[in-house]
Design an enzyme around this catalytic site. Sequence first.
Site, mmCIF file in Angstrom:
data_model
loop_
_atom_site.group_PDB
_atom_site.id
_atom_site.type_symbol
_atom_site.label_atom_id
_atom_site.label_comp_id
_atom_site.label_asym_id
_atom_site.label_seq_id
_atom_site.Cartn_x
_atom_site.Cartn_y
_atom_site.Cartn_z
ATOM 1 N N LYS A 41 0.100 -1.336 -0.308
ATOM 2 C CA LYS A 41 0.270 -0.397 0.012
ATOM 3 C C LYS A 41 0.915 1.372 -0.163
ATOM 4 O O LYS A 41 0.655 2.224 -0.253
ATOM 5 C CB LYS A 41 -1.040 -0.126 1.474
ATOM 6 C CG LYS A 41 -1.639 -1.028 1.123
ATOM 7 C CD LYS A 41 -2.617 -0.890 2.941
ATOM 8 C CE LYS A 41 -3.378 -2.317 2.901
ATOM 9 N NZ LYS A 41 -3.579 -2.386 4.257
ATOM 10 N N GLY A 42 2.110 0.907 0.246
ATOM 11 C CA GLY A 42 2.938 2.427 0.551
ATOM 12 C C GLY A 42 3.040 2.964 -0.311
ATOM 13 O O GLY A 42 3.461 4.302 -0.333
ATOM 14 N N GLU A 97 7.859 1.943 -5.283
ATOM 15 C CA GLU A 97 8.064 1.807 -4.639
ATOM 16 C C GLU A 97 7.785 3.233 -3.700
ATOM 17 O O GLU A 97 8.521 4.264 -4.071
ATOM 18 C CB GLU A 97 9.290 1.127 -3.931
ATOM 19 C CG GLU A 97 9.148 -0.808 -3.496
ATOM 20 C CD GLU A 97 8.544 -0.598 -2.907
ATOM 21 O OE1 GLU A 97 7.527 0.123 -2.201
ATOM 22 O OE2 GLU A 97 8.557 -2.220 -1.864
ATOM 23 N N ASP A 98 7.704 3.076 -2.136
ATOM 24 C CA ASP A 98 7.337 4.029 -0.760
ATOM 25 C C ASP A 98 9.247 3.934 -0.755
ATOM 26 O O ASP A 98 9.622 5.215 -0.317
ATOM 27 C CB ASP A 98 6.836 3.583 -0.120
ATOM 28 C CG ASP A 98 7.084 2.187 0.367
ATOM 29 O OD1 ASP A 98 7.467 1.588 -0.144
ATOM 30 O OD2 ASP A 98 5.715 1.722 1.695
ATOM 31 N N ASP A 101 14.473 -0.305 1.557
ATOM 32 C CA ASP A 101 15.348 -0.678 3.520
ATOM 33 C C ASP A 101 16.426 -1.474 2.681
ATOM 34 O O ASP A 101 17.300 -1.363 2.762
ATOM 35 C CB ASP A 101 14.365 -0.933 4.691
ATOM 36 C CG ASP A 101 15.143 -1.329 5.570
ATOM 37 O OD1 ASP A 101 15.914 -1.269 6.120
ATOM 38 O OD2 ASP A 101 13.415 -1.391 6.198
ATOM 39 N N LYS A 130 16.765 4.025 1.743
ATOM 40 C CA LYS A 130 17.964 3.841 2.846
ATOM 41 C C LYS A 130 19.428 3.089 2.769
ATOM 42 O O LYS A 130 19.373 1.751 2.646
ATOM 43 C CB LYS A 130 16.719 2.349 3.971
ATOM 44 C CG LYS A 130 16.137 3.941 4.963
ATOM 45 C CD LYS A 130 15.432 3.388 5.872
ATOM 46 C CE LYS A 130 13.981 3.498 6.849
ATOM 47 N NZ LYS A 130 13.884 2.592 7.757
ATOM 48 N N PHE A 151 12.733 4.863 11.518
ATOM 49 C CA PHE A 151 11.142 4.481 10.993
ATOM 50 C C PHE A 151 10.028 5.367 10.310
ATOM 51 O O PHE A 151 10.114 6.437 11.074
ATOM 52 C CB PHE A 151 10.973 3.933 11.948
ATOM 53 C CG PHE A 151 9.626 2.545 10.905
ATOM 54 C CD1 PHE A 151 10.163 1.563 10.204
ATOM 55 C CD2 PHE A 151 7.772 3.385 11.202
ATOM 56 C CE1 PHE A 151 8.825 1.404 9.995
ATOM 57 C CE2 PHE A 151 7.198 2.458 11.236
ATOM 58 C CZ PHE A 151 7.365 1.334 10.014
ATOM 59 N N VAL A 152 10.622 5.623 8.940
ATOM 60 C CA VAL A 152 9.752 7.222 8.793
ATOM 61 C C VAL A 152 8.004 7.092 7.808
ATOM 62 O O VAL A 152 7.659 5.450 7.899
ATOM 63 C CB VAL A 152 10.127 7.483 7.226
ATOM 64 C CG1 VAL A 152 11.779 8.463 7.837
ATOM 65 C CG2 VAL A 152 10.239 6.716 6.810
ATOM 66 N N ASP A 158 3.256 3.931 6.495
ATOM 67 C CA ASP A 158 2.540 3.714 7.299
ATOM 68 C C ASP A 158 3.167 2.746 8.929
ATOM 69 O O ASP A 158 4.299 2.313 8.875
ATOM 70 C CB ASP A 158 1.182 2.704 7.208
ATOM 71 C CG ASP A 158 1.766 1.243 7.965
ATOM 72 O OD1 ASP A 158 2.339 0.509 6.630
ATOM 73 O OD2 ASP A 158 1.339 0.851 8.290
ATOM 74 N N ARG A 164 -0.472 7.217 6.857
ATOM 75 C CA ARG A 164 -0.528 6.256 5.555
ATOM 76 C C ARG A 164 -1.191 8.306 4.814
ATOM 77 O O ARG A 164 -0.767 8.646 3.093
ATOM 78 C CB ARG A 164 -1.092 5.556 4.704
ATOM 79 C CG ARG A 164 -1.071 4.051 5.349
ATOM 80 C CD ARG A 164 -1.020 3.288 4.022
ATOM 81 N NE ARG A 164 -1.136 1.716 4.011
ATOM 82 C CZ ARG A 164 -0.248 1.265 4.736
ATOM 83 N NH1 ARG A 164 0.731 1.288 4.010
ATOM 84 N NH2 ARG A 164 0.168 0.060 5.161
#
Length: 174
Positions: A41-42, A97-98, A101, A130, A151-152, A158, A164
């Site tokens: 969902k990101g 993508e959001d 990582d 990241k 952690f953002v 989310d 979100r």
Amino acid sequence: MTMNLKVLYSEAEIQNKIKELASKMNALYNGEEVTVICVLKGAVMFATDLVKFLDMPVQMEFIRLSSYGSSLTTSGKVNAVDIKLPDLNNKNVLIVEDIVDTGLTAKFLIDFMNMNFHVKSLKFCSLLDKKITRKVDIEPDFYGFEVDDKFVVGYGLDYDGYYRNLPYIGYKEN
Ligand code: 5GP
């Protein structure tokens, strides 16, 4: 569910960056059709804002993956919740993508595309990168901002399903 958030990237900074990324993509694809794959969902906010500035013919597909559950660290395992896609043979495919990582999700998606299709081209775009937490050797072709090991949340990202909807990206203040 509330946490005190510090703004990392404002709405205006995000929107400017999106226009910058879109103009790079417009130059790269030079009018050729592109299939944009939004990773739910990101990436929903990012992908839907980004496509507004693309000037070639665009089709959009949505797939859903998960790796985090409700924790703040990646489980290290990518779950394909819904990955139904049309025939992408000979298509220019742009995965959106959001955040990258560990890189495991990006690697999973790139491998999945290459195993299932003979695409014309495959590019990977992430709003956030990241770089320092990477576990596999993967670099997005396009990224918006580099982030530290924080952690953002916000703008699609989310924490336990919340935040979100924020128009900016923030992180928890200690
Ligand atoms: P990777 O597979 O690269 O470790 O992680 C990719 C996914 O983990 C992202 O699509 C995102 O859903 C989640 N993720 C990684 N870092 C963060 C973060 O700082 N905040 C949030 N909300 N999700 C993250």
